[in-house]
Design a protein around this motif. Structure first.
Motif, PDB file in Angstrom:
ATOM      1  N   LEU A   1       0.812  -1.217   0.000  1.00  0.00           N
ATOM      2  CA  LEU A   1       0.000   0.000   0.000  1.00  0.00           C
ATOM      3  C   LEU A   1       0.847   1.271   0.000  1.00  0.00           C
ATOM      4  CD1 LEU A   1      -2.820  -0.953   2.538  1.00  0.00           C
ATOM      5  CD2 LEU A   1      -3.113  -0.488   0.100  1.00  0.00           C
ATOM      6  N   GLN A   2       2.055   1.199   0.528  1.00  0.00           N
ATOM      7  CA  GLN A   2       2.853   2.406   0.742  1.00  0.00           C
ATOM      8  C   GLN A   2       3.960   2.607  -0.293  1.00  0.00           C
ATOM      9  OE1 GLN A   2       4.297   2.220   4.804  1.00  0.00           O
ATOM     10  NE2 GLN A   2       2.261   1.746   5.622  1.00  0.00           N
ATOM     11  N   HIS A   3       4.172   1.656  -1.214  1.00  0.00           N
ATOM     12  CA  HIS A   3       5.366   1.754  -2.045  1.00  0.00           C
ATOM     13  C   HIS A   3       5.279   2.857  -3.100  1.00  0.00           C
ATOM     14  CE1 HIS A   3       3.157  -0.741  -5.038  1.00  0.00           C
ATOM     15  NE2 HIS A   3       4.047  -0.297  -5.920  1.00  0.00           N
TER      16      HIS A   3
ATOM     17  N   ASN B   1      -7.366  23.264 -16.328  1.00  0.00           N
ATOM     18  CA  ASN B   1      -8.163  22.724 -15.225  1.00  0.00           C
ATOM     19  C   ASN B   1      -7.816  21.270 -14.886  1.00  0.00           C
ATOM     20  OD1 ASN B   1      -9.620  25.129 -15.020  1.00  0.00           O
ATOM     21  ND2 ASN B   1     -11.055  24.479 -16.645  1.00  0.00           N
ATOM     22  N   VAL B   2      -6.731  20.754 -15.476  1.00  0.00           N
ATOM     23  CA  VAL B   2      -6.315  19.389 -15.149  1.00  0.00           C
ATOM     24  C   VAL B   2      -5.732  19.397 -13.729  1.00  0.00           C
ATOM     25  CG1 VAL B   2      -4.820  17.476 -15.734  1.00  0.00           C
ATOM     26  CG2 VAL B   2      -5.885  18.831 -17.550  1.00  0.00           C
ATOM     27  N   GLY B   3      -6.442  18.756 -12.819  1.00  0.00           N
ATOM     28  CA  GLY B   3      -6.016  18.770 -11.412  1.00  0.00           C
ATOM     29  C   GLY B   3      -4.942  17.728 -11.113  1.00  0.00           C
ATOM     30  N   GLU B   4      -3.873  18.162 -10.475  1.00  0.00           N
ATOM     31  CA  GLU B   4      -2.780  17.230 -10.151  1.00  0.00           C
ATOM     32  C   GLU B   4      -3.240  16.148  -9.191  1.00  0.00           C
ATOM     33  OE1 GLU B   4       1.211  17.736  -7.606  1.00  0.00           O
ATOM     34  OE2 GLU B   4       1.191  18.986  -9.412  1.00  0.00           O
ATOM     35  N   GLU B   5      -4.197  16.500  -8.295  1.00  0.00           N
ATOM     36  CA  GLU B   5      -4.664  15.521  -7.311  1.00  0.00           C
ATOM     37  C   GLU B   5      -5.367  14.329  -7.956  1.00  0.00           C
ATOM     38  OE1 GLU B   5      -7.786  18.635  -7.954  1.00  0.00           O
ATOM     39  OE2 GLU B   5      -5.624  18.623  -7.546  1.00  0.00           O
ATOM     40  N   ASN B   6      -5.853  14.487  -9.161  1.00  0.00           N
ATOM     41  CA  ASN B   6      -6.516  13.384  -9.866  1.00  0.00           C
ATOM     42  C   ASN B   6      -5.523  12.400 -10.469  1.00  0.00           C
ATOM     43  OD1 ASN B   6      -9.090  14.446  -9.328  1.00  0.00           O
ATOM     44  ND2 ASN B   6      -8.967  15.805 -11.117  1.00  0.00           N
ATOM     45  N   PHE B   7      -4.251  12.762 -10.453  1.00  0.00           N
ATOM     46  CA  PHE B   7      -3.233  11.921 -11.069  1.00  0.00           C
ATOM     47  C   PHE B   7      -2.209  11.433 -10.029  1.00  0.00           C
ATOM     48  CE2 PHE B   7      -5.061  14.349 -14.486  1.00  0.00           C
ATOM     49  CZ  PHE B   7      -5.133  13.456 -15.529  1.00  0.00           C
ATOM     50  N   ARG B   8      -2.609  11.443  -8.798  1.00  0.00           N
ATOM     51  CA  ARG B   8      -1.749  10.930  -7.729  1.00  0.00           C
ATOM     52  C   ARG B   8      -2.294   9.597  -7.216  1.00  0.00           C
ATOM     53  NH1 ARG B   8       2.172  13.813  -5.264  1.00  0.00           N
ATOM     54  NH2 ARG B   8       2.433  16.007  -5.871  1.00  0.00           N
ATOM     55  N   TYR B   9      -1.377   8.767  -6.700  1.00  0.00           N
ATOM     56  CA  TYR B   9      -1.786   7.522  -6.044  1.00  0.00           C
ATOM     57  C   TYR B   9      -2.543   7.858  -4.757  1.00  0.00           C
ATOM     58  CZ  TYR B   9       1.167   4.562  -9.008  1.00  0.00           C
ATOM     59  OH  TYR B   9       1.716   3.878 -10.060  1.00  0.00           O
TER      60      TYR B   9
ATOM     61  N   THR C   1       5.505   4.538   6.251  1.00  0.00           N
ATOM     62  CA  THR C   1       5.603   4.774   7.697  1.00  0.00           C
ATOM     63  C   THR C   1       6.781   4.033   8.325  1.00  0.00           C
ATOM     64  OG1 THR C   1       4.073   2.947   8.090  1.00  0.00           O
ATOM     65  CG2 THR C   1       3.123   5.149   7.914  1.00  0.00           C
ATOM     66  N   THR C   2       7.469   3.209   7.548  1.00  0.00           N
ATOM     67  CA  THR C   2       8.624   2.474   8.073  1.00  0.00           C
ATOM     68  C   THR C   2       9.808   2.668   7.128  1.00  0.00           C
ATOM     69  OG1 THR C   2       8.050   0.434   6.886  1.00  0.00           O
ATOM     70  CG2 THR C   2       7.121   0.727   9.095  1.00  0.00           C
ATOM     71  N   LYS C   3      10.980   2.400   7.650  1.00  0.00           N
ATOM     72  CA  LYS C   3      12.177   2.485   6.818  1.00  0.00           C
ATOM     73  C   LYS C   3      12.091   1.528   5.639  1.00  0.00           C
ATOM     74  CE  LYS C   3      15.467   3.733  10.490  1.00  0.00           C
ATOM     75  NZ  LYS C   3      16.707   3.315  11.188  1.00  0.00           N
ATOM     76  N   GLU C   4      11.610   0.316   5.913  1.00  0.00           N
ATOM     77  CA  GLU C   4      11.567  -0.697   4.870  1.00  0.00           C
ATOM     78  C   GLU C   4      10.643  -0.287   3.728  1.00  0.00           C
ATOM     79  OE1 GLU C   4      13.041  -2.300   8.584  1.00  0.00           O
ATOM     80  OE2 GLU C   4      11.148  -1.304   8.122  1.00  0.00           O
ATOM     81  N   ALA C   5       9.458   0.253   4.058  1.00  0.00           N
ATOM     82  CA  ALA C   5       8.521   0.685   3.017  1.00  0.00           C
ATOM     83  C   ALA C   5       9.098   1.840   2.208  1.00  0.00           C
ATOM     84  CB  ALA C   5       7.192   1.082   3.650  1.00  0.00           C
TER      85      ALA C   5
END
Length: 734
Positions: free
Chosen positions: A591-593, A614-622, A628-632
């Motif tokens: 989920l975090q990668h 009007n192309v919103g950047e938020e619509n093209f983000r994961y 939350t961890t070093k490994e992730a």
């Protein structure tokens, strides 16, 4: 409406209260402490027995502590006091009083004879002689009786008549000599109230053997009953003091030592043994709750719990702030206490305390395992009356066992660890027995018990590991190695259906492992997480470029739809991982990668094709979660770096390094690394580790020089060399 709103607020407050992490930790700690207290109290409370006076004992009852046999002690004290002889003291003037009685007696006899003789002389020749003589005798007798009465002497009438009228002066003198000599002999001895009768009889025996007239003996024997007095008496104060000292003598105390048999099977139950059992609170009929025992145990359990909580808060914060880990820790602790409660009745050397240290070392933390081992050793020692052999074994072998299994990454190594633990147990217990001069039979028996304990502990540990791993979603090296096996169903599916993604994941795993190891993280977790990070692509493998063989379906799709398909693979991967029961830490990496990074290609494509501001950047983000961890975080960086470097045309070391550092900087600037604990120094170490891995993959090759045709006879040679060169370049690209 207001009531409904108020009710909704109350429900919301309750939910917030129960979801509060502090409340949850407090509840877990409270439940664990209460259950641990009840288990330890139950184990420390001695077994109760049903016996009665005169009955035959059906039990072998050992004393759980030193106890005084009060009934026997009281019997011993009374006997000792009764055996103390009375302390005597002299009665002042007692001999003088006896002599005075004798003197006065014979003075009265002499006075009575003189009076009587004088009166008889005055009436001699009288016609009334007989009458007057009788009156004179009676008057003299009356005065004499009065006199001896004052002395406490009682004589018969005939004896008085004889002394006054018949006894001659010589007779009286012989009587006086006999009485005085015998009284003097007796008075030299101790005369008490207790032996006065005996001394009187001695006096009579002496008089009876004397050579005086029978009538005089008769008088003397009668007088003997009255003239002797005790010359010694009991000193009550001193006698009482000595008897009290004898009564309170510590030697009277009869103590039953700890571990000593109070009753054996077949013994008749006596009153003193019954009283001992009652004093020890071992009788069912008079059983009472031991508040002092419960209070002491509760205090120790609270101190141990506080010590463990403070230790975790300072040195094991990951466990301290993780509810699942805390529950797992509580389950392991309570399980060992419960097992110890029932096993120690057979032998304390069979208590498998090593299960706790090994499980905690493998599942949670090595340092925490050592701390828990100390806490459990102290808690269990309360149940087994501080058996020093168990304490030595638990502290020493338990600590060794935590270290031994901490690096075990195969189950067969755990089996070997069990043998090592058993061997340490045997050597330790044998050393203790040798120190205390135990017999060889005892040594062999106890060594067999502790060897079996070590093997049994490891068998139970191996058996519990898979259950605890799956129940609490705990990742162990053993579990990770099993997941990293190419035959793992999900990885095998990835290889068959999305081979490009599979090989990409392998490369990301190499990068992530090297980088995580460089910063001191869980390198194996990072590698396995990288293997599974893109399994969501299995749902639509052809929509990802590494798996495309015949065209790109995104060419015929809008940028928004392409973005939706691309970004959905993280949630598809999470659902697929759940289906295949992949542990939570790896699902977190899935989920975090990508975090909330921008899908830049389709974002720019949308801006170009739609030609709109009007192309919103938020619509093209994961819509994932930031690492939350070093490994992730390392897997995120390795994923981005691998894809970018793979797409490079000129893979020189300098350009690869520049691209790696640029990607890391972009992730940092984009805020993707805000929720993990990576430092700038860690990021530099990660970059160097990436570079080192890539240098082994895209290593430099020596250029072959151009071979010119210098002679017609070697016209075909250059073509062969060029063909070989092409093969080399092709291999390197692969």
């Amino acid at each position: 409406m207001a009531k409904d709103k108020e009710k909704g607020n109350n429900n919301g407050n309750k939910k917030a209260f129960y979801k509060n992490k502090r409340i949850q930790r407090f509840f877990i700690a409270a439940v664990t402490i209460i259950l641990a207290f009840l288990i330890v109290l139950n184990g420390a409370t001695p077994r109760k027995y049903r016996v009665s006076v005169g009955a035959i004992s059906e039990y072998d009852i050992l004393s759980p502590r030193d106890i005084v046999n009060t009934v026997k002690t009281e019997e011993n004290a009374r006997k000792a006091a009764s055996e103390v002889l009375p302390v005597m003291k002299d009665i002042p003037n007692a001999p003088i009083e006896v002599i005075n009685i004798v003197d006065k007696l014979f003075f009265l006899i002499d006075e009575a004879q003189n009076s009587y003789n004088s009166r008889i002389s005055s009436i001699s020749g009288s016609r009334r002689y007989e009458e007057l003589a009788l009156n004179a005798l009676n008057e003299t007798k009356a005065a004499f009786e009065e006199g001896i009465g004052e002395l406490g002497i009682e004589l018969e009438v005939a004896q008085i008549d004889y002394l006054i009228s018949n006894a001659s002066e010589e007779d009286i003198n012989s009587l006086e000599v006999a009485i005085r000599s015998k009284v003097n002999d007796i008075m030299r001895k101790d005369i008490t109230e207790g032996n006065l009768e005996e001394r009187i009889n001695e006096l009579k025996d002496g008089i009876f053997s004397s050579e005086i007239k029978y009538e005089l003996k008769n008088v003397a024997l009668t007088v003997s009953d009255f003239i002797l007095k005790p010359n010694r008496t009991i000193d009550d104060e001193l006698t009482k003091a000595r008897r009290d000292a004898a009564y309170n003598d510590p030697r009277n105390i009869e103590t039953i030592k700890k571990g000593q048999k109070i009753l054996s099977v077949g013994d008749v139950v006596t009153q003193d043994k019954l009283q001992v059992l009652e004093d020890l609170n071992l009788l069912e009929t008079t059983s009472r709750f031991d508040f002092s025992l419960a209070g002491g145990i509760l205090a120790i359990i609270l101190f141990l719990s506080l010590m463990l909580i403070l230790y975790m808060h300072n040195f094991c914060k990951k466990v301290y702030y993780n509810r699942t880990d805390l529950i797992l820790l509580s389950v392991v602790i309570l399980m060992i206490l419960f097992i110890a409660r029932w096993v120690y009745e057979y032998s304390s050397l069979l208590i498998p305390i090593f299960i706790a240290t090994m499980l905690i070392s493998i599942l949670l933390d090595l340092r925490l395992a050592i701390a828990v081992n100390i806490v459990l050793t102290i808690a269990i020692s309360l149940m087994i009356n501080n058996d020093f052999k168990f304490i030595y074994m638990a502290l020493i072998t338990g600590t060794f066992s935590a270290f031994i299994v901490s690096k075990a990454n195969k189950r067969n190594r755990l089996s070997l660890a069990g043998i090592i633990v058993s061997a340490i147990n045997v050597l330790l217990v044998a050393a203790i027995d040798i120190i205390y001069k135990a017999g060889w039979e005892t040594v062999l028996k106890e060594c067999g018990l502790v060897f079996a304990n070590g093997i049994m502990s490891m068998v139970i540990t191996i058996g519990l590991l898979p259950f605890l791993e799956s129940t609490f979603n705990v990742i162990t090296p053993l579990r990770l190695l099993e997941l990293a096996n190419p035959n793992q169903p999900l990885l095998k599916k990835l290889l068959m259906e999305a081979p490009g993604t599979y090989h990409h994941s392998l490369m990301v795993g190499n990068l992530a492992e090297a980088a995580t190891e460089a910063i001191g993280g869980n390198a194996l977790l990072a590698r396995v997480g990288a293997y599974f990070h893109d399994i969501g692509k299995l749902k639509r493998p052809n929509f990802f470029i590494e798996n495309q063989m015949n065209g790109n379906p995104h060419d015929d799709m809008t940028a928004n739809l392409s973005t939706l398909i691309i970004t959905s693979h993280i949630h598809d991967g999470n659902e697929m991982a759940k289906k295949y029961k992949i542990p939570l830490p790896i699902r977190d990496i899935i989920l975090q990668h990508h975090g909330t990074t921008l899908v830049a290609y389709f974002y720019h494509k949308a801006k170009v094709t739609e030609k709109s501001e009007n192309v919103g950047e938020e619509n093209f983000r994961y819509d994932g979660v930031k690492p939350t961890t070093k490994e992730a975080a390392v897997v995120m960086l390795a994923d981005s770096v691998e894809a970018a470097v793979r797409s490079m045309t000129d893979k020189t070391e300098g350009k690869i390094e520049g691209l790696i550092r640029k990607i890391i900087k972009d992730k940092l600037d984009d805020g993707q690394l805000d929720h993990c604990s990576l430092t700038l120094k860690d990021l530099d170490s990660i970059a160097k580790a990436f570079i080192k891995v890539f240098s082994g993959v895209f290593h430099a090759r020596e250029e072959y020089p151009d071979i010119k045709k210098k002679e017609d006879g070697i016209e075909n040679a250059p073509n062969e060399v060029e063909f070989e060169n092409e093969n080399e370049d092709s291999d390197s690209l692969e």
